[in-house]
Design an enzyme around this catalytic site. Structure first.
Site, PDB file in Angstrom:
ATOM      1  CB  SER A  64      -0.951   0.019   1.197  1.00 14.89           C
ATOM      2  OG  SER A  64      -2.063  -0.785   0.900  1.00 14.89           O
ATOM      3  CE  LYS A  67      -3.902   0.900  -0.907  1.00 17.78           C
ATOM      4  NZ  LYS A  67      -4.533   0.485   0.365  1.00 17.78           N
ATOM      5  CE1 TYR A 191      -4.583  -1.041  -4.373  1.00 11.99           C
ATOM      6  CE2 TYR A 191      -5.269  -3.339  -4.332  1.00 11.99           C
ATOM      7  CZ  TYR A 191      -4.888  -2.196  -3.668  1.00 11.99           C
ATOM      8  OH  TYR A 191      -4.797  -2.194  -2.296  1.00 11.99           O
ATOM      9  CE1 TYR A 239      -5.032   1.070   4.449  1.00  8.81           C
ATOM     10  CE2 TYR A 239      -3.472  -0.234   5.692  1.00  8.81           C
ATOM     11  CZ  TYR A 239      -3.949   0.219   4.483  1.00  8.81           C
ATOM     12  OH  TYR A 239      -3.347  -0.151   3.325  1.00  8.81           O
ATOM     13  CB  VAL A 257      -0.118  -5.892   4.200  1.00  4.67           C
ATOM     14  CG1 VAL A 257      -1.377  -5.262   4.753  1.00  4.67           C
ATOM     15  CG2 VAL A 257      -0.230  -6.173   2.724  1.00  4.67           C
TER      16      VAL A 257
HETATM   17  N1  GLU Z   1      -2.371  -5.279  -1.841  1.00  3.85           N
HETATM   18  C1  GLU Z   1      -2.865  -5.138  -0.501  1.00  3.85           C
HETATM   19  C2  GLU Z   1      -4.373  -5.280  -0.498  1.00  3.85           C
HETATM   20  O1  GLU Z   1      -4.992  -4.708  -1.321  1.00  3.85           O
HETATM   21  C3  GLU Z   1      -2.444  -3.813   0.056  1.00  3.85           C
HETATM   22  C4  GLU Z   1      -2.904  -3.580   1.473  1.00  3.85           C
HETATM   23  C5  GLU Z   1      -1.853  -2.900   2.327  1.00  3.85           C
HETATM   24  O2  GLU Z   1      -0.673  -2.900   1.985  1.00  3.85           O
HETATM   25  O3  GLU Z   1      -2.212  -2.353   3.383  1.00  3.85           O
HETATM   26  O4  GLU Z   1      -4.930  -5.961   0.290  1.00  3.85           O
END
Ligand code: GLU
Length: 304
Positions: A64, A67, A191, A239, A257
């Site tokens: 993430s 992003k 994505y 988050y 993650v």
């Molecule tokens: N590719 C992961 C997902 O979409 C990214 C989530 C993350 O890194 O927090 O679940």
């Protein structure tokens, strides 16, 4: 600056001794096998230096954290129009919450939860094929880091393509609410591949320099956008633990993650940390503790 090098080594040593490391993400099978004992931290300072400690030459899945780069690209391409499709408020819900998206009728809370990131990817995709978007994103990240070796790990992308059912559900939910312009498979493919970008902490810290907002740093977005991206990282980058991260470090950061975190000390440095064990909210446990320690020792904080 050798003080900083010594501080990083001390932080790494403390992390090495920690018995409680959190749990490695296993919902993406390809990530489940990562060694939880890994630890690395790098700091790229505004005077052009990079200091590292631990496994700083081992690439990890940025997940993430991608992003942030996708958002910078989308804002460059679409400007403020993007905010018609995605909000700018902390979520207070899990990163992949379907419940919240239902409540908010297909307009995700912010660009850093999964639903919001899918909208950003869809927006920046426009009518272009995913391959073009991924090429552009990689060019952006490579230019930011000054490193052409940065790449996408195809096995990680495929692993998530095979198992990312919640993201599939989110994409279809967005489509049902008219907030997706491309076919869900296209957006999801793009994505998952963006999440599968791999970097070392040294590369990631360098890639984050465009957000430091200091003279001599790569200028990939306007100063106003640097401020806004940092504000979103501070309020939404972790988050439903974003408030806690801000409280503990006083700095904007974005977690992934894969166990990485990119943190910005405005005017001073970009920091990358990697420890694969996660908290229940999906953020690196020891990574957060390491940034807290660094911020305390250096006095770096946006709150003075
Ligand atoms: N590719 C992961 C997902 O979409 C990214 C989530 C993350 O890194 O927090 O679940």
């Amino acid at each position: 600056m050798s003080d900083l090098a010594a501080l990083l080594d001390e932080i790494a040593e403390r992390a090495r001794r920690q018995p409680e490391r959190g749990r490695v993400a296993s919902y993406i099978p390809e990530l489940a096998g990562v060694d939880p004992a890994r630890f690395a931290m790098s700091v790229a300072t505004a005077d052009g230096q990079v200091h590292s400690t631990g496994d700083a030459d081992v690439p990890f899945s940025i997940q993430s954290i991608s992003k942030v780069f996708a958002l910078a690209l989308a804002l460059g391409r679409l400007g403020d129009q993007l905010w018609d499709r995605v909000g700018r408020e902390p979520s207070g819900f899990a990163f992949n919450s379907i419940l919240q998206l239902e409540h908010e009728k297909g307009v995700p809370r912010n660009p850093f939860i999964n639903a919001g990131a899918l909208v950003v990817t869809d927006a920046v995709l426009g009518r272009h094929p995913p391959r073009e978007y991924l090429g552009e994103l990689l060019r952006f990240v490579r230019a930011a880091a000054g490193d052409d070796a940065i790449h996408i790990n195809e096995s990680v992308a495929r692993s998530e393509l095979a198992t990312g059912h919640i993201n599939v559900a989110l994409a279809h939910y967005l489509l049902a609410h008219g907030n997706l312009t491309n076919a869900p498979e296209l957006v999801l493919g793009a994505y998952f591949h963006q999440c599968a970008i791999e970097m070392t902490t040294a590369q990631l810290a360098r890639a984050g320099r465009f957000l430091i907002g200091a003279e001599g740093m790569p200028r990939l977005v306007s100063p106003e956008r640097v401020r806004r991206i940092n504000a979103l990282m501070m309020t939404c980058g972790h988050y439903d633990a974003s408030g806690d991260f801000a409280f503990r470090t006083g700095l904007p950061g974005k977690s992934g993650v894969g166990g990485g975190i990119l943190v910005i000390a405005p005017g001073r440095a970009a920091i990358a940390v990697w420890s694969p064990g996660l908290t229940d909210q999906g953020n690196s446990k020891l990574g957060t503790e390491a940034v807290e320690r660094l911020a305390k020792a250096t006095g770096w904080s946006v709150f003075g």
